[in-house]
Write a protein that holds these residues in place. Structure first.
Motif, short mmCIF file in Angstrom:
data_model
loop_
_atom_site.label_atom_id
_atom_site.label_comp_id
_atom_site.label_asym_id
_atom_site.label_seq_id
_atom_site.Cartn_x
_atom_site.Cartn_y
_atom_site.Cartn_z
N SER A 44 0.84 -1.19 0.00
CA SER A 44 0.00 0.00 0.00
C SER A 44 0.87 1.24 0.00
O SER A 44 1.81 1.36 0.79
CB SER A 44 -0.91 0.01 1.24
OG SER A 44 -1.78 1.12 1.22
N SER A 55 -3.42 10.57 -4.18
CA SER A 55 -3.05 9.41 -4.97
C SER A 55 -2.77 8.24 -4.04
O SER A 55 -2.15 8.42 -2.99
CB SER A 55 -1.80 9.71 -5.82
OG SER A 55 -1.45 8.58 -6.60
N HIS A 57 -2.50 3.55 -3.90
CA HIS A 57 -2.57 2.26 -4.58
C HIS A 57 -2.46 1.17 -3.54
O HIS A 57 -1.56 1.19 -2.69
CB HIS A 57 -1.43 2.12 -5.60
CG HIS A 57 -1.48 0.82 -6.36
ND1 HIS A 57 -2.25 0.66 -7.49
CD2 HIS A 57 -0.87 -0.37 -6.15
CE1 HIS A 57 -2.10 -0.58 -7.94
NE2 HIS A 57 -1.27 -1.23 -7.14
N GLU A 59 -2.75 -3.22 -3.19
CA GLU A 59 -2.93 -4.50 -3.86
C GLU A 59 -2.37 -5.64 -3.02
O GLU A 59 -1.40 -5.47 -2.27
CB GLU A 59 -2.25 -4.51 -5.23
CG GLU A 59 -0.73 -4.45 -5.20
CD GLU A 59 -0.11 -4.68 -6.57
OE1 GLU A 59 -0.20 -5.82 -7.06
OE2 GLU A 59 0.44 -3.72 -7.14
N THR A 72 5.51 0.98 -7.70
CA THR A 72 4.25 1.49 -7.17
C THR A 72 4.43 2.92 -6.65
O THR A 72 3.57 3.79 -6.86
CB THR A 72 3.71 0.59 -6.05
OG1 THR A 72 3.51 -0.73 -6.57
CG2 THR A 72 2.39 1.12 -5.52
N GLN A 75 4.54 5.22 -9.57
CA GLN A 75 3.20 5.38 -10.14
C GLN A 75 2.36 6.36 -9.32
O GLN A 75 1.69 7.24 -9.88
CB GLN A 75 2.51 4.01 -10.18
CG GLN A 75 1.06 4.04 -10.57
CD GLN A 75 0.39 2.68 -10.38
OE1 GLN A 75 1.03 1.64 -10.47
NE2 GLN A 75 -0.91 2.69 -10.09
N VAL A 76 2.41 6.22 -7.98
CA VAL A 76 1.62 7.08 -7.11
C VAL A 76 2.11 8.52 -7.16
O VAL A 76 1.31 9.47 -7.22
CB VAL A 76 1.65 6.54 -5.66
CG1 VAL A 76 1.05 7.54 -4.68
CG2 VAL A 76 0.87 5.23 -5.59
#
Length: 261
Positions: A44, A55, A57, A59, A72, A75-76
């Motif tokens: 996370s 923002s 994420h 998974e 990740t 990306q965030v």
């Protein structure tokens, strides 16, 4: 292992994507917080900026968290349109949880914090999950966070209304849970990925229990909110250290790994 994460971070520094922080005169200085969690069975990452989650994420991780985490984070940050050098605080979970996952998250957060010269705050997995439960969800009684340790015991911590801890984080056998909670206010609200087992044991012990579903692992968004309440710009923080409640599964080989004669 976390060495893979460190190597990825070195690549980011060399590529210029992680730059030492600087501000031009007269620039507006927003407060930006990056949260990282890999301590349990998920990955996370979240960005909080002046009161808003901009923002995030989350998974479940079926492959190595060391492979997933840095991409990740990139990306965030990209989605939030925030450069790493504009961060003000890193926050990461310190445990309890998976030994390797704790080390990966801590190593990453501390490395980024060191590169961009900002503090790093550590939170327990249990308090993060507890804070995800709205204060209005239980007006009386006790909140119990129960997490999987991947062994016979479970990780637990009890909280009073307002998310105030009334116990230390502990690793106990489920059969001892009723005795461990003796004297706390009832009913017992149970959350976490070991809630079903905890409820079964407590019900047999005569406790009134209420299950809170869907809150099983730490959420980066919740972490940033906790951090924004606890930290003020300029505060100096101690470097967070891992919280291990039992030895790691990995054992040193006999004779230190040397071949026996």
């Amino acid at each position: 292992m976390e060495i893979n994460v460190i190597l990825q971070l070195i690549d980011l520094v060399v590529s210029g994507k992680f730059i030492i922080r600087h501000y031009s005169s007269g620039a507006i200085k927003l407060m930006n917080i990056l949260a990282i969690d890999t301590a349990t069975s998920s990955c996370s990452v979240a960005i909080w900026s002046d009161g808003n989650i901009i923002s995030s994420h989350n998974e479940g991780v079926s492959r190595s968290q060391a492979e997933v985490l840095v991409p990740t984070i990139q990306q965030v940050l990209k989605k939030a349109k925030i450069k790493a050098y504009n961060l003000d605080l890193l926050v990461t979970t310190i445990g309890p949880g998976a030994f390797t996952g704790i080390r990966i998250g801590l190593a990453t957060a501390r490395a980024i914090a060191q590169v961009v010269r900002v503090p790093c705050l550590g939170l327990t997995t249990t308090e993060v999950i507890a804070h995800a439960v709205p204060k209005t969800a239980w007006q009386e009684g006790t909140l119990l966070v129960a997490l999987d340790s991947k062994r016979a015991d479970i990780y637990v911590q009890a909280f009073a209304n307002g998310h105030k801890p009334i116990s230390e984080v502990s690793a106990i056998y489920p059969a001892d849970l009723g005795k461990w909670l003796q004297g706390v206010p009832s009913p017992i609200y149970v959350v976490g990925d070991k809630r079903a087992q905890a409820v079964e044991v407590l019900t047999k012990a005569g406790y009134k229990t209420i299950v809170i579903d869907k809150l099983e692992v730490p959420d980066g968004s919740v972490m940033t909110e906790i951090a924004s309440e606890r930290w003020t710009k300029g505060d100096i923080l101690k470097t967070p250290l891992p919280l291990y409640l039992r030895p790691p599964d990995a054992k040193l080989p006999r004779a230190g790994g040397r071949l026996r004669p």
